[in-house]
Design a protein around this motif. Sequence first.
Motif, PDB file in Angstrom:
ATOM      1  N   LEU A  22      14.782  34.754  21.371  1.00  0.00           N
ATOM      2  CA  LEU A  22      14.416  35.894  21.363  1.00  0.00           C
ATOM      3  C   LEU A  22      13.823  36.518  22.526  1.00  0.00           C
ATOM      4  N   VAL A  23      12.889  35.688  23.108  1.00  0.00           N
ATOM      5  CA  VAL A  23      12.264  36.128  24.460  1.00  0.00           C
ATOM      6  C   VAL A  23      13.184  36.162  25.502  1.00  0.00           C
ATOM      7  N   PHE A  24      14.248  35.290  25.376  1.00  0.00           N
ATOM      8  CA  PHE A  24      15.386  35.273  26.607  1.00  0.00           C
ATOM      9  C   PHE A  24      16.211  36.620  26.193  1.00  0.00           C
ATOM     10  N   LEU A  25      16.489  37.008  25.119  1.00  0.00           N
ATOM     11  CA  LEU A  25      17.000  38.201  24.837  1.00  0.00           C
ATOM     12  C   LEU A  25      16.516  39.420  25.318  1.00  0.00           C
ATOM     13  N   ILE A  26      15.149  39.608  25.258  1.00  0.00           N
ATOM     14  CA  ILE A  26      14.386  40.522  25.650  1.00  0.00           C
ATOM     15  C   ILE A  26      14.236  40.535  27.026  1.00  0.00           C
ATOM     16  N   LEU A  27      14.256  39.362  27.677  1.00  0.00           N
ATOM     17  CA  LEU A  27      14.100  39.219  29.082  1.00  0.00           C
ATOM     18  C   LEU A  27      15.624  40.088  29.709  1.00  0.00           C
ATOM     19  N   ILE A  28      16.769  39.341  29.163  1.00  0.00           N
ATOM     20  CA  ILE A  28      17.990  39.984  29.581  1.00  0.00           C
ATOM     21  C   ILE A  28      18.106  41.642  29.333  1.00  0.00           C
ATOM     22  N   ILE A  29      17.519  42.278  28.236  1.00  0.00           N
ATOM     23  CA  ILE A  29      17.646  43.547  28.287  1.00  0.00           C
ATOM     24  C   ILE A  29      16.640  44.069  29.310  1.00  0.00           C
ATOM     25  N   THR A  30      15.737  43.662  29.227  1.00  0.00           N
ATOM     26  CA  THR A  30      14.706  44.343  30.308  1.00  0.00           C
ATOM     27  C   THR A  30      15.341  44.142  31.671  1.00  0.00           C
ATOM     28  N   CYS A  31      15.923  43.122  32.214  1.00  0.00           N
ATOM     29  CA  CYS A  31      16.451  43.162  33.459  1.00  0.00           C
ATOM     30  C   CYS A  31      17.496  44.054  33.654  1.00  0.00           C
ATOM     31  N   ALA A  32      18.609  44.221  32.625  1.00  0.00           N
ATOM     32  CA  ALA A  32      19.424  45.091  32.654  1.00  0.00           C
ATOM     33  C   ALA A  32      18.884  46.603  32.805  1.00  0.00           C
ATOM     34  N   GLU A  33      17.941  46.918  31.988  1.00  0.00           N
ATOM     35  CA  GLU A  33      17.530  48.242  31.976  1.00  0.00           C
ATOM     36  C   GLU A  33      16.994  48.690  33.057  1.00  0.00           C
ATOM     37  N   ILE A  34      16.155  47.981  33.617  1.00  0.00           N
ATOM     38  CA  ILE A  34      15.292  48.207  34.979  1.00  0.00           C
ATOM     39  C   ILE A  34      16.123  48.341  36.059  1.00  0.00           C
ATOM     40  N   ALA A  69       9.005  25.986  43.022  1.00  0.00           N
ATOM     41  CA  ALA A  69       9.848  26.644  43.895  1.00  0.00           C
ATOM     42  C   ALA A  69      11.220  26.626  43.570  1.00  0.00           C
ATOM     43  N   VAL A  70      11.848  25.421  43.136  1.00  0.00           N
ATOM     44  CA  VAL A  70      13.317  25.433  42.500  1.00  0.00           C
ATOM     45  C   VAL A  70      13.485  26.129  41.272  1.00  0.00           C
ATOM     46  N   PHE A  71      12.428  26.035  40.578  1.00  0.00           N
ATOM     47  CA  PHE A  71      12.688  26.859  39.080  1.00  0.00           C
ATOM     48  C   PHE A  71      12.445  28.403  39.456  1.00  0.00           C
ATOM     49  N   SER A  72      11.703  28.846  40.312  1.00  0.00           N
ATOM     50  CA  SER A  72      11.461  30.235  40.727  1.00  0.00           C
ATOM     51  C   SER A  72      12.729  30.617  41.196  1.00  0.00           C
ATOM     52  N   THR A  73      13.388  29.854  42.199  1.00  0.00           N
ATOM     53  CA  THR A  73      14.438  30.208  42.788  1.00  0.00           C
ATOM     54  C   THR A  73      15.794  30.544  41.738  1.00  0.00           C
ATOM     55  N   LEU A  74      15.813  29.664  40.768  1.00  0.00           N
ATOM     56  CA  LEU A  74      17.009  29.573  39.793  1.00  0.00           C
ATOM     57  C   LEU A  74      16.604  30.765  38.779  1.00  0.00           C
ATOM     58  N   PHE A  75      15.314  30.978  38.611  1.00  0.00           N
ATOM     59  CA  PHE A  75      15.021  32.181  37.915  1.00  0.00           C
ATOM     60  C   PHE A  75      15.396  33.603  38.485  1.00  0.00           C
ATOM     61  N   PHE A  76      15.148  33.378  39.795  1.00  0.00           N
ATOM     62  CA  PHE A  76      15.543  34.515  40.692  1.00  0.00           C
ATOM     63  C   PHE A  76      16.925  34.609  40.647  1.00  0.00           C
ATOM     64  N   LEU A  77      17.873  33.849  40.839  1.00  0.00           N
ATOM     65  CA  LEU A  77      19.189  33.905  40.666  1.00  0.00           C
ATOM     66  C   LEU A  77      19.851  34.354  39.356  1.00  0.00           C
ATOM     67  N   VAL A  78      19.333  33.720  38.100  1.00  0.00           N
ATOM     68  CA  VAL A  78      19.859  34.121  36.990  1.00  0.00           C
ATOM     69  C   VAL A  78      19.256  35.675  36.673  1.00  0.00           C
ATOM     70  N   THR A  79      17.818  36.336  36.853  1.00  0.00           N
ATOM     71  CA  THR A  79      17.686  37.512  36.613  1.00  0.00           C
ATOM     72  C   THR A  79      18.520  38.308  37.441  1.00  0.00           C
ATOM     73  N   GLY A  80      18.534  37.976  39.076  1.00  0.00           N
ATOM     74  CA  GLY A  80      19.474  39.017  39.828  1.00  0.00           C
ATOM     75  C   GLY A  80      20.726  39.104  39.357  1.00  0.00           C
ATOM     76  N   THR A  81      21.593  37.953  39.174  1.00  0.00           N
ATOM     77  CA  THR A  81      22.733  38.085  38.491  1.00  0.00           C
ATOM     78  C   THR A  81      22.979  39.037  37.363  1.00  0.00           C
ATOM     79  N   ILE A  82      21.975  38.937  36.164  1.00  0.00           N
ATOM     80  CA  ILE A  82      21.885  39.943  35.202  1.00  0.00           C
ATOM     81  C   ILE A  82      21.936  41.302  35.648  1.00  0.00           C
ATOM     82  N   GLY A  83      20.981  41.661  36.592  1.00  0.00           N
ATOM     83  CA  GLY A  83      20.680  42.808  37.162  1.00  0.00           C
ATOM     84  C   GLY A  83      21.978  43.360  37.627  1.00  0.00           C
ATOM     85  N   PHE A  84      22.560  42.655  38.532  1.00  0.00           N
ATOM     86  CA  PHE A  84      23.793  42.818  39.247  1.00  0.00           C
ATOM     87  C   PHE A  84      25.029  43.355  38.336  1.00  0.00           C
ATOM     88  N   TYR A  85      25.291  42.384  37.504  1.00  0.00           N
ATOM     89  CA  TYR A  85      26.210  42.746  36.495  1.00  0.00           C
ATOM     90  C   TYR A  85      26.019  43.971  35.383  1.00  0.00           C
TER      91      TYR A  85
END
Length: 120
Positions: free
Chosen positions: A17-29, A88-104
């Motif tokens: 549920l928290v991951f779905l909320i993260l996806i929706i929030t990244c997309a909306e912003i 740093a590795v986890f933050s970079t992966l998180f950056f890439l995942v949320t950035g990809t969600i926002g881009f698409y």
Amino acid sequence: SSIWLHQYYYVFGFLLLVFLILIITCAEISIVLCYFQLCNEDYNWWWRAFLTSGSSGLYLFGYSIMYFHSQLEIDGFVPTLMYFTYMAVFSTLFFLVTGTIGFYSCQKFVWAIYAAIKVD
């Protein structure tokens, strides 16, 4: 139900549920800021859409620094280096995942609004 003792674990449902909320929030912003950018006739939205939602990875790394200084009691160079390397590795992966969600999400939004334009 769980494999052991027939107990139920609700943590995984809560994490989903928290991951779905993260996806929706990244997309909306990303969509809202992309719309504001397009209204100002700035059509270079690609990297800004990626960096807008990807910046949450920078927040995560900043929070890990604050958490390290306020809550953790790690002494020594090697454990500190390991902590910051993993974060740093986890933050970079998180950056890439949320950035990809926002881009698409912005790409789909831009294609939808430009598909509605009728050129005569």
